[in-house]
Write a protein that holds these residues in place. Structure first.
Motif, PDB file in Angstrom:
ATOM      1  N   PHE A 127     -80.647 -18.060  -3.950  1.00  0.00           N
ATOM      2  CA  PHE A 127     -81.684 -17.056  -4.205  1.00  0.00           C
ATOM      3  C   PHE A 127     -82.449 -16.740  -2.923  1.00  0.00           C
ATOM      4  O   PHE A 127     -82.734 -15.591  -2.602  1.00  0.00           O
ATOM      5  N   GLY A 134     -86.762  -9.814   2.272  1.00  0.00           N
ATOM      6  CA  GLY A 134     -88.097  -9.653   1.730  1.00  0.00           C
ATOM      7  C   GLY A 134     -88.489  -8.226   1.414  1.00  0.00           C
ATOM      8  O   GLY A 134     -89.642  -7.953   1.105  1.00  0.00           O
ATOM      9  N   PRO A 136     -88.703  -4.773  -0.865  1.00  0.00           N
ATOM     10  CA  PRO A 136     -88.843  -4.634  -2.326  1.00  0.00           C
ATOM     11  C   PRO A 136     -87.489  -4.620  -3.011  1.00  0.00           C
ATOM     12  O   PRO A 136     -87.304  -5.208  -4.067  1.00  0.00           O
ATOM     13  N   MET A 139     -86.223  -8.070  -3.190  1.00  0.00           N
ATOM     14  CA  MET A 139     -86.953  -8.875  -4.164  1.00  0.00           C
ATOM     15  C   MET A 139     -86.500  -8.527  -5.580  1.00  0.00           C
ATOM     16  O   MET A 139     -86.354  -9.400  -6.440  1.00  0.00           O
TER      17      MET A 139
ATOM     18  N   TRP B 633     -93.832  -7.845  -7.749  1.00  0.00           N
ATOM     19  CA  TRP B 633     -92.679  -8.684  -7.428  1.00  0.00           C
ATOM     20  C   TRP B 633     -92.329  -8.705  -5.958  1.00  0.00           C
ATOM     21  O   TRP B 633     -91.635  -9.585  -5.501  1.00  0.00           O
ATOM     22  N   SER B 634     -92.789  -7.724  -5.219  1.00  0.00           N
ATOM     23  CA  SER B 634     -92.392  -7.729  -3.817  1.00  0.00           C
ATOM     24  C   SER B 634     -93.324  -8.593  -2.980  1.00  0.00           C
ATOM     25  O   SER B 634     -92.991  -8.954  -1.865  1.00  0.00           O
ATOM     26  N   VAL B 636     -94.509 -11.530  -3.933  1.00  0.00           N
ATOM     27  CA  VAL B 636     -94.502 -12.927  -4.356  1.00  0.00           C
ATOM     28  C   VAL B 636     -94.165 -13.821  -3.172  1.00  0.00           C
ATOM     29  O   VAL B 636     -93.313 -13.490  -2.359  1.00  0.00           O
ATOM     30  N   ILE B 638     -92.177 -16.491  -1.794  1.00  0.00           N
ATOM     31  CA  ILE B 638     -90.893 -16.981  -2.295  1.00  0.00           C
ATOM     32  C   ILE B 638     -90.896 -18.481  -2.531  1.00  0.00           C
ATOM     33  O   ILE B 638     -90.452 -18.977  -3.551  1.00  0.00           O
ATOM     34  N   ASP B 641     -92.765 -19.361  -5.630  1.00  0.00           N
ATOM     35  CA  ASP B 641     -92.041 -18.847  -6.783  1.00  0.00           C
ATOM     36  C   ASP B 641     -90.869 -19.744  -7.107  1.00  0.00           C
ATOM     37  O   ASP B 641     -90.600 -20.087  -8.253  1.00  0.00           O
ATOM     38  N   LEU B 642     -90.193 -20.153  -6.054  1.00  0.00           N
ATOM     39  CA  LEU B 642     -89.014 -20.981  -6.228  1.00  0.00           C
ATOM     40  C   LEU B 642     -89.380 -22.312  -6.851  1.00  0.00           C
ATOM     41  O   LEU B 642     -88.748 -22.775  -7.803  1.00  0.00           O
TER      42      LEU B 642
END
Lengths: 472, 664
Positions: A127, A134, A136, A139, B633-634, B636, B638, B641-642
């Protein structure tokens, strides 16, 4: 044991390469133990009771592990130069190696729980590779990927629980212990099929693939498309041949489900690939189509088809990673992503485009490239199994492959460039060497005087069938 | 006899191609020398191979390690002579090509592909089984593509597209046939297979349909010919000469092998024997090929009359002449063991057409080199400016129209005999209709030959663009080809006895019928009637209608308009449909998720634990695209979140595990 060694590795450019190389050598060192159908294993019962972690390598694990480590070595070498243009390299390399650990752990796992654990490590680590940019778009693709992965994981876990419930064991070592053809095992089969099929890009669970593969950095795309989706296919082989046994799966007609889904996957992926204008998206859809071959091959339940299947897993890993690496190089040097913009690119990057062409020919299945041989063997296997329909599907898919790969090649070689071409702006050697190696491998896999990959595939298929109780 | 010679013949040009490419990066002269040496070496090897085959009956070789299946070479007289013919014409065309290609761009690429095509073309005739043949066939097909699109003009690329996709489809049909053979026989060798196919429950007509369609694409059989009149004219002239003279013969060769070898039944040692069953199959296949051949020859000739360009006329003429060859093969299949004359006629016409058609394309090349013009309406009066080219044209046209004294006369007369035999052996009235088509087509051939004669060489002459003379190498190449055309026409006896008979003996024809072939005198009063009638029809049609300049052919005559345009637009529709399907992918996404959710809920599993991610997933799926790009969502982090996801997953899994255990 190979899989345990690399997770804590401190990652920087060269380190990733050397670690992969070391892993490759470790995998190779397994060969004496597994050749001739032997099994090497180790277990740690005290970790994660009540199941414990256990590792087990047979010829199938070795074959998958070998190709995984090989592609990884080449891709890490390629990444040196490629990733100079990207940020967050430490994170990238760390997760690159973590994904490698996940892949190898999955193929070397000795029981379902271990397999599951490493499968998840691989999926989650990947992932990070998917969303590396990064943006949009990345993502969004990454989110879809995560959702699908979690859904797949749940299905997988459900299947494992049912297996445990039915047999009282999660080990992969006792083949065919499940009584087939009743409700609960069928539910387990479907759940496992959904879980692994999702990773393998099986229609209709493929939807994350064309989103996630193109947005990742090209080395990561090469690994995702080249190796990771094969791990899903590996899981399905284990399910059909080890967990169940091919004879009862065949009697119950469950393989018919996989066959039909495989045929749909092949055609759906290829037809949608034609509609793509973005180079990497087209390659991603092509991966879906090619995974259809693999699904068909493993579900035909004939010895020859499985040989072709394993061989196609090896071949497709080589050619698809070659395609992603070369298109990555083209995008890096020229900034052009769509097929229309590729006009005349062969004059700018002849070596890269040559490697791309070889791999594309292999995808179409032209002799003397490896894709031809795998198509030939799977096709004969389909006839052996009395299912000529799937031979026709394979050839139809070949034609569709030609329809979407030839325009790229023709654009690159024979059409005048839109803007002034800059002659010979090749990438550096660390990128060229992996691409050219892979392109050479596409030919060598087919014309070696002693075709080692083919022999390996034959031995693997024989071992898998022996473990699964005959039917060869 | 086992000898590596056949493999060597197949590989030498490919090796030469690489060498020539390397040499070409230093100097053009060095490259030309390498190309010529390679062609000469291949020719010498083919001569050697031919003498071995002549002494020992056959030469075989097997490379068992290659490509899983192994490469098998088995050369009998039929294959060896075709290979020799290929090597000979290739050598002469190579001699012609150097000056021509000097005017073109990318000569290195041209010669690389030129020699690779050579390799493929030779390999087709040397292959001992369908598998090996397929490999070389594909090599030839794809190596020829860069020759077709060499000019890189939009027209050439469009023609190349037709060529490429039809060839790929044809190749896959052949491969499917190979799959079938391999599955039933365990080998794809050229051996009688009809009875074993029948035992295995495979209809031999299916096999034949696959192979005939596959090879028919290459042979330009109606209605699969559409690529040919587009692709041949746009290639540089030496390449056109080879494409039209030799490459399409590979298709005819494949059809001949499938109809005359595979569809026989074999005895214990694999020797062909005729049974009632194979006779019936032969009748069916023969009738089909006769009509397909007749349609191809007639359609090709009509289109050749209507074509506006020199090379286009020649390309359509190739279609028409391939019709004659397929016609002859059909006769041979129809007549079974009595088909010696029909086979000999088709086989001789393959040689003859290779010779006169490559001469004609080289003539067209010389004309283009001299004037730079393609269209017939821009040409004229070149007889005085290019006398030697004019003479070569006359000789080749004599062969094309089948005038006595030129090679085409012999083969066409034999074909005429063959069709009369078909009529006598159960062909009935239909065979007489075929005979009329044959004669009428010969008349139309005269019409387009006359058009070329009057519009290119006679009449008023526009100013030439370049006034350079042909170099000696080109004159020699043209003269040698023209000489061969005339030689076979004047003295057909040695050719029939020395070439045709050994080739036919390899198949299963009645020796009596073959005897008939060699003792046949074609120069009888009765046979001389044939060209007279053709000339009469031709002159009449030409005087009535042929002198007017023609524009494009009417659309209702064109298979392209009738069949392919609709097909292509259907293909485009499919792509549109695919795009639409892609739009529908979110829908399939939703279906997948809903189904998964329903299954899981049905199983009463951890409803509450599942609800959260699925609710979010569902939201994600049903929210329109615009909202999905919301910063939620953009932006976040990472890593966090992970971690969160991993933790959720672990909790979920453990929870589910205990839940399930509790339930059971």
């Amino acid at each position: 044991m190979a899989p345990a060694a690399r997770i804590s590795e401190r990652a920087r450019d060269q380190a990733a390469f050397w670690v992969s190389l070391a892993v490759l050598l470790l995998v190779c060192s397994l060969y004496p133990a597994v050749s001739g159908g032997g099994v090497a294993g180790v277990s740690f019962p005290s970790v994660m009771p009540p199941f414990g972690l256990s590792f087990r390598a047979d010829l199938l694990s070795f074959t998958l592990g070998l190709i995984t480590a090989l592609i990884w070595v080449l891709v890490s070498l390629y990444s040196w130069e490629y990733m100079l243009h990207e940020g967050d390299r430490t994170r990238f390399y760390a997760f690159l190696l973590l994904t490698l650990g996940g892949c190898l752990g999955t193929v070397m796992a000795g029981d379902l729980i271990t397999l599951y654990l490493f499968f998840e490590v691989m999926s989650l680590a990947a992932f990070v590779l998917v969303v590396h940019d990064g943006t949009p778009q990345a993502m969004r693709a990454g989110y879809l990927y995560l959702l699908m992965t979690i859904g797949g994981a749940l299905a997988l876990f459900f299947g494992i629980i049912v297996v445990y419930r039915l047999t009282g064991s999660v080990a992969l070592t006792v083949p065919g212990t499940l009584p087939a053809a009743s409700g609960l095992p069928f539910a387990a089969f479907l759940a496992l099929l959904a879980g692994f099929g999702m990773k393998a890009g099986m229609v209709p669970l493929h939807i994350w693939l064309p989103e996630a593969h193109p947005v990742a950095p090209s080395p990561a795309s090469a690994l995702l498309s080249g190796i990771m989706i094969k791990i899903g296919a590996y899981g399905l082989i284990r399910v059909i041949y080890n967990l169940f046994d091919p004879a009862s799966v065949g009697n119950a007609g469950w393989n018919q489900i996989v066959l039909v889904l495989g045929a749909i996957t092949t055609i759906w992926g290829s037809v949608l690939a034609i509609a793509q204008t973005d180079l990497k998206r087209r390659l991603a859809y092509s991966s879906i189509g090619q995974m259809g071959y693999v699904l068909i091959g493993l579900a035909l339940l004939s010895g020859r088809a499985l040989t072709g299947d394993v061989f196609h897993i090896l071949s497709h890993a080589v050619m698809k990673s070659c395609l992603f690496l070369t298109s990555g190089a083209i995008i890096l040097q020229t900034g052009r992503r769509t097929i229309e913009e590729l006009k005349g690119v062969a004059k700018e990057m002849p070596v890269t485009m040559g490697a791309f062409t070889a791999a594309a020919f292999a995808m179409i299945g032209l002799p003397p490239f490896n894709g031809f041989l795998s198509k030939w063997i799977i096709g004969l296997g389909a006839l052996d199994a009395g299912r000529a329909f799937y031979t026709v599907i394979l050839l139809l898919s070949s034609f569709l492959n030609a329809v979407y790969y030839f325009p790229i090649i023709v654009n690159a070689y024979f059409k005048p460039p839109a803007e002034e071409a800059i002659p010979r702006r090749e990438v550096g050697y660390t990128m060229l060497v992996p691409m050219v190696t892979l392109a050479v491998l596409t030919v060598l896999f087919d014309v070696l005087p002693r075709n080692l990959p083919l022999e390996l595939a034959q031995a693997t298929a024989a071992a898998v069938f022996k473990a699964g109780g005959g039917l060869l | 006899m086992s000898t590596p010679l056949p493999a060597l013949v197949g590989i030498v040009p490919a090796a030469g191609a690489v060498l020539a490419y390397g040499a070409g990066r230093r100097s053009g002269r060095l490259r030309n020398a390498a190309v010529f040496t390679t062609a000469a070496a291949a020719f010498a090897l083919c001569c050697w191979l031919n003498s071995i085959v002549r002494r020992q009956g056959a030469a075989a070789y097997r490379i068992s390690w290659a490509l899983g299946e192994g490469l098998t070479f088995h050369v009998d007289a039929f294959g060896a002579q075709l290979a020799l013919l290929v090597a000979l014409v290739w050598l002469l065309v190579t001699a012609f090509s150097f000056r021509y290609v000097a005017h073109e761009h990318a000569p290195n690429r041209f010669y690389l592909m030129y020699l690779l095509t050579f390799s493929g073309c030779l390999g087709v005739f040397l292959a001992g089984d369908l598998f090996t043949l397929y490999l070389f066939f594909e090599l030839m097909t794809f190596a020829a593509y860069p020759l077709v699109v060499h000019e890189e003009s939009p027209e050439a690329l469009e023609a190349g597209g037709f060529y490429l996709y039809l060839s790929v489809a044809g190749g896959l049909l052949i491969l499917l046939g190979a799959f079938l053979l391999r599955h039933v026989l365990g080998t794809t060798a050229w051996m009688p297979a009809a009875d074993r196919l029948q035992e295995a429950g495979v209809n031999p007509y299916l096999l034949f349909a696959l192979l005939c369609a596959g090879f028919g694409v290459k042979a330009g059989m109606l209605p699969l010919h559409v690529w040919l009149p587009r692709a041949h004219p746009v290639a540089p002239s030496p390449a056109s000469a080879l494409l039209s003279g030799l490459m399409i013969k590979a298709g005819a060769y494949g059809i001949a092998r499938s109809a005359l070898v595979l569809l026989q039944s074999g005895d214990a040692v694999g020797q062909a024997v005729q049974t009632a069953y194979t006779a019936a199959v032969g009748h069916g296949v023969g009738t089909f090929l006769l009509w397909a051949g007749a349609a191809t020859m007639l359609g090709g000739a009509i289109m050749a009359i209507l074509a506006p360009e020199f090379k286009k006329v020649l390309a359509y003429s190739s279609v028409s002449q391939m019709g004659y060859i397929i016609f002859g093969l059909g006769g041979a299949a129809f007549l079974g063991s009595q088909g010696g004359v029909a086979f000999g006629a088709a086989w001789l016409h393959m040689i003859n057409h290779a010779l006169f058609k490559s001469t004609l394309f080289l003539v067209a090349g010389a004309v283009m080199q001299h004037t730079g013009k393609r269209r017939l309406s821009d040409l004229g009066g070149l007889a005085r400016q290019l006398p030697l080219v004019f003479v070569a044209f006359l000789v080749a046209a004599g062969g094309l129209t089948g005038l006595p004294g030129f090679n085409g006369y012999v083969s066409k007369t034999l074909l005429h005999h063959a069709i009369l035999e078909v009529a006598g052996h159960g062909g009935g009235a239909a065979a007489l209709v075929l005979e009329k088509i044959f004669v009428f087509t010969s008349g139309l051939t005269v019409v387009y030959a006359l058009r070329l004669l009057f519009q290119v060489f006679l009449g008023r002459s526009p100013q030439p663009r370049r006034a350079e003379l042909l170099p000696v190498s080109q004159e020699l190449a043209l003269a040698s080809l023209a000489l061969l055309v005339a030689a076979i026409g004047v003295a057909p006896g040695p050719v029939l006895a020395g070439l045709i008979l050994p080739a036919a003996k390899g198949l299963r024809f009645d020796p009596h019928a073959l005897e008939h072939l060699t003792h046949l005198s074609v120069f009888t009063l009765h046979d001389l009637e044939g060209p007279l009638i053709a000339l009469g029809i031709g002159a009449a049609v030409y005087l009535l209608a042929g002198r007017r300049p023609v524009g494009a052919a009417p659309p209702w005559l064109s298979v392209e308009e009738l069949v392919y345009r609709p097909l292509v637009s259907l293909g485009r529709r499919t792509v549109d449909l695919a795009r639409a399907l892609e739009l529908a992918e979110p829908a399939s996404r939703a279906v997948a998720w809903a189904a998964g959710l329903a299954v899981l809920l049905r199983l009463r599993m951890a409803r509450t634990a599942l609800a959260l991610p699925f609710y979010r997933a569902w939201l994600f799926l049903v929210t329109p695209g615009a909202r999905r790009t919301s910063p939620e969502w953009s932006e976040v982090n990472i890593g966090f979140d992970l971690l969160l996801l991993a933790a959720t997953l672990m909790v979920l899994l453990v929870g589910m595990f205990y839940l399930v255990r509790a339930v059971w």
